[in-house]
Design an enzyme around this catalytic site. Sequence first.
Site, PDB file in Angstrom:
ATOM      1  N   PHE A  22      28.246  39.059  43.355  1.00  0.00           N
ATOM      2  CA  PHE A  22      29.116  38.986  42.180  1.00  0.00           C
ATOM      3  C   PHE A  22      30.566  39.023  42.635  1.00  0.00           C
ATOM      4  O   PHE A  22      30.994  39.936  43.344  1.00  0.00           O
ATOM      5  CB  PHE A  22      28.836  40.162  41.232  1.00  0.00           C
ATOM      6  N   GLY A  23      31.338  38.009  42.221  1.00  0.00           N
ATOM      7  CA  GLY A  23      32.760  37.952  42.535  1.00  0.00           C
ATOM      8  C   GLY A  23      33.595  38.142  41.284  1.00  0.00           C
ATOM      9  O   GLY A  23      33.312  37.532  40.247  1.00  0.00           O
ATOM     10  N   TYR A  24      34.640  38.954  41.366  1.00  0.00           N
ATOM     11  CA  TYR A  24      35.488  39.249  40.202  1.00  0.00           C
ATOM     12  C   TYR A  24      36.967  39.075  40.498  1.00  0.00           C
ATOM     13  O   TYR A  24      37.807  39.203  39.612  1.00  0.00           O
ATOM     14  CB  TYR A  24      35.226  40.679  39.705  1.00  0.00           C
ATOM     15  N   GLY A  25      37.310  38.792  41.753  1.00  0.00           N
ATOM     16  CA  GLY A  25      38.703  38.577  42.157  1.00  0.00           C
ATOM     17  C   GLY A  25      38.830  37.220  42.821  1.00  0.00           C
ATOM     18  O   GLY A  25      38.434  36.202  42.253  1.00  0.00           O
ATOM     19  N   SER A  26      39.312  37.218  44.058  1.00  0.00           N
ATOM     20  CA  SER A  26      39.491  35.937  44.750  1.00  0.00           C
ATOM     21  C   SER A  26      38.170  35.224  45.020  1.00  0.00           C
ATOM     22  O   SER A  26      38.159  34.008  45.236  1.00  0.00           O
ATOM     23  CB  SER A  26      40.245  36.144  46.067  1.00  0.00           C
TER      24      SER A  26
ATOM     25  N   GLU B   1      36.420  40.701  53.337  1.00  0.00           N
ATOM     26  CA  GLU B   1      36.577  41.820  52.400  1.00  0.00           C
ATOM     27  C   GLU B   1      36.693  43.163  53.118  1.00  0.00           C
ATOM     28  O   GLU B   1      36.380  44.213  52.550  1.00  0.00           O
ATOM     29  CB  GLU B   1      35.387  41.836  51.436  1.00  0.00           C
TER      30      GLU B   1
END
Length: 189
Positions: free
Chosen positions: A24-28, A99
């Site tokens: 799950f990605g929520y930023g870049s 990350e």
Amino acid sequence: MSANTIEHNRRRFDFDGVDAIWLFGYGSLIYKVDFPFLERRPASIQGWARRFWQGSHDHRGTPEAPGRVVTLIEQPGALCKGMAYRVSPNVFEYLDVREKNGYLRFRTPMTFDNGSHAEGLVYIATADNEAYLGEAPEPAIAAQIAASSGPSGPNSEYLLRLADSLRQLEADCPHTFAIEVCLRGSASS
């Protein structure tokens, strides 16, 4: 905890026998997709809110002048919309480096836009990492973002690309959009 989390993340999960896993990605990770994936779908996670509370010493700032990037904080009733990617576990060899500045991998249940569910992994920078900056007024966050730049470019580019990506996903993120308004307001004055 050290800001460099590469080895810590590599010890956290055993991918033996796993062919693919959701991330799950929520930023870049929403807009900078520089890794291979098998499938991509809009998704959300419950009980988490996106916040510009993590310092970026390695991408959008420097150790002397860190930028601000997003992490997640627990918030009952919150819904964080982002993008889910089904990836091969070997992708984490790269993503753990990307990350590395304070982010740890955690398991999370996700809900896709069609209502189906899956478990996946998400990178979260917790308050106990050396790069964590914590809460600040949105105008102060915008001012720090406006003044910061690092090897991946200006911190303002990160904020603006994220805000645009969230609008494309029809995601409601008052925190991000308020910082964007402050940044644009300071740029026009």
